[in-house]
Enzyme design. Structure first.
Site, PDB file in Angstrom:
ATOM      1  N   LEU A 178       8.962   0.235  -0.912  1.00 34.30           N
ATOM      2  CA  LEU A 178       8.091   1.403  -0.915  1.00 34.30           C
ATOM      3  C   LEU A 178       7.870   1.833   0.529  1.00 34.30           C
ATOM      4  O   LEU A 178       7.764   0.993   1.425  1.00 34.30           O
ATOM      5  CB  LEU A 178       6.741   1.085  -1.562  1.00 34.30           C
ATOM      6  N   ASP A 179       7.764   3.138   0.751  1.00 35.96           N
ATOM      7  CA  ASP A 179       7.480   3.646   2.087  1.00 35.96           C
ATOM      8  C   ASP A 179       6.157   3.094   2.588  1.00 35.96           C
ATOM      9  O   ASP A 179       5.278   2.720   1.798  1.00 35.96           O
ATOM     10  CB  ASP A 179       7.396   5.179   2.072  1.00 35.96           C
ATOM     11  N   VAL A 180       5.977   3.107   3.904  1.00 33.11           N
ATOM     12  CA  VAL A 180       4.743   2.595   4.489  1.00 33.11           C
ATOM     13  C   VAL A 180       3.529   3.379   3.990  1.00 33.11           C
ATOM     14  O   VAL A 180       2.425   2.832   3.873  1.00 33.11           O
ATOM     15  CB  VAL A 180       4.830   2.614   6.036  1.00 33.11           C
ATOM     16  N   SER A 213       3.343   4.764   0.972  1.00 34.46           N
ATOM     17  CA  SER A 213       3.282   4.681  -0.489  1.00 34.46           C
ATOM     18  C   SER A 213       2.583   3.390  -0.907  1.00 34.46           C
ATOM     19  O   SER A 213       2.514   2.429  -0.146  1.00 34.46           O
ATOM     20  CB  SER A 213       4.692   4.726  -1.091  1.00 34.46           C
ATOM     21  N   HIS A 229      13.571   7.414   0.002  1.00 32.52           N
ATOM     22  CA  HIS A 229      12.562   8.485  -0.139  1.00 32.52           C
ATOM     23  C   HIS A 229      12.875   9.417  -1.311  1.00 32.52           C
ATOM     24  O   HIS A 229      12.548  10.606  -1.268  1.00 32.52           O
ATOM     25  CB  HIS A 229      12.459   9.313   1.144  1.00 32.52           C
TER      26      HIS A 229
END
Length: 233
Positions: free
Chosen positions: A101-103, A105, A183
């Site tokens: 997961l993105d930072v 998210s 993403h």
């Protein structure tokens, strides 16, 4: 088994780093310092690192994590940022994130030392579904935008597979995909005119986030792990 490989399987470090630890004189076998990474050992040899016994092949574990915002989905970080692996209490050897997961998210992330399971859950050929709760800007989201997401969106790296989309409210979507492009959800929503404001993963295969609090973890039961192994196509 060679000593360096034994340490790696025991969750001490990677094989290369294990070789360095051995050469530094930090490893004992039967109480004696050994500096040869190729030394043959087994579980009965009495291997220890800095005085701590190493059992050998580590038990396979899977943890569910509710990743908070600001944590990176990696086991190592050169910028000294907070890592999701820091959230798991105790010592479990090398744990790796599954389905990053993105930072910015949040939500359900898996950590495991089971490479075969991680491969099955992330490789596109198995089509393991992941569901996200997405809050977007420029609402309300039109039916046309929803239909575009359902049909597949053309991105710079190709058209996405069709997504399952539920419109929860004018600015909140529940979106399910089985691909794992970088993403991807954010880019899909941007492509239909609705930049993402907040993104939370709420389901990974058959496993749901449920009431697991942000920053908390729990070890999955054997039946839960087995369901994960059977997920996808």
């Amino acid at each position: 088994m060679r000593l360096a490989k034994f340490l790696a399987h025991g969750g001490v470090a990677s094989r290369r780093t294990s070789e360095e630890i051995i050469r530094e004189g930090r490893v004992t076998v039967g109480g004696e310092i050994v500096t040869d990474p190729a030394r043959d050992v087994d579980a009965s040899s009495g291997v220890a690192v800095d005085g701590v016994p190493v059992a050998g092949e580590e038990a396979r574990v899977v943890f569910a994590v509710n990743k908070p915002m600001g944590y990176v989905s990696t086991a190592k970080d050169t910028h000294d940022r907070r890592k999701v692996t820091d959230l798991v209490p105790g010592r479990h050897g090398r744990l790796y994130p599954v389905g990053r997961l993105d930072v910015d998210s949040t939500g359900l992330l898996l950590l495991t030392n089971d490479g075969a399971l991680a491969h099955r859950l992330t490789h596109p050929s198995f089509e393991v579904a992941k569901t996200y709760k997405v809050k977007v800007a420029k609402g309300p989201v039109s039916q046309r935008a929803v239909e575009r997401l359902r049909a597949g969106v053309k991105l710079e790296d190709g058209r996405t597979a069709p997504a399952r989309v539920v419109r929860v409210s004018g600015t909140v979507l529940e979106l399910t995909i089985h691909e794992g492009r970088k993403h991807q959800v954010r880019r899909m929503c941007e492509a239909v005119g609705h930049p993402v404001v907040a993104l939370e993963r709420v389901k990974f295969g058959p496993l749901e986030l449920g009431d697991l609090a942000p920053g908390k973890t729990r070890r999955l039961s054997a039946p839960e792990v087995e369901r994960l192994r059977r997920s996808g196509v």
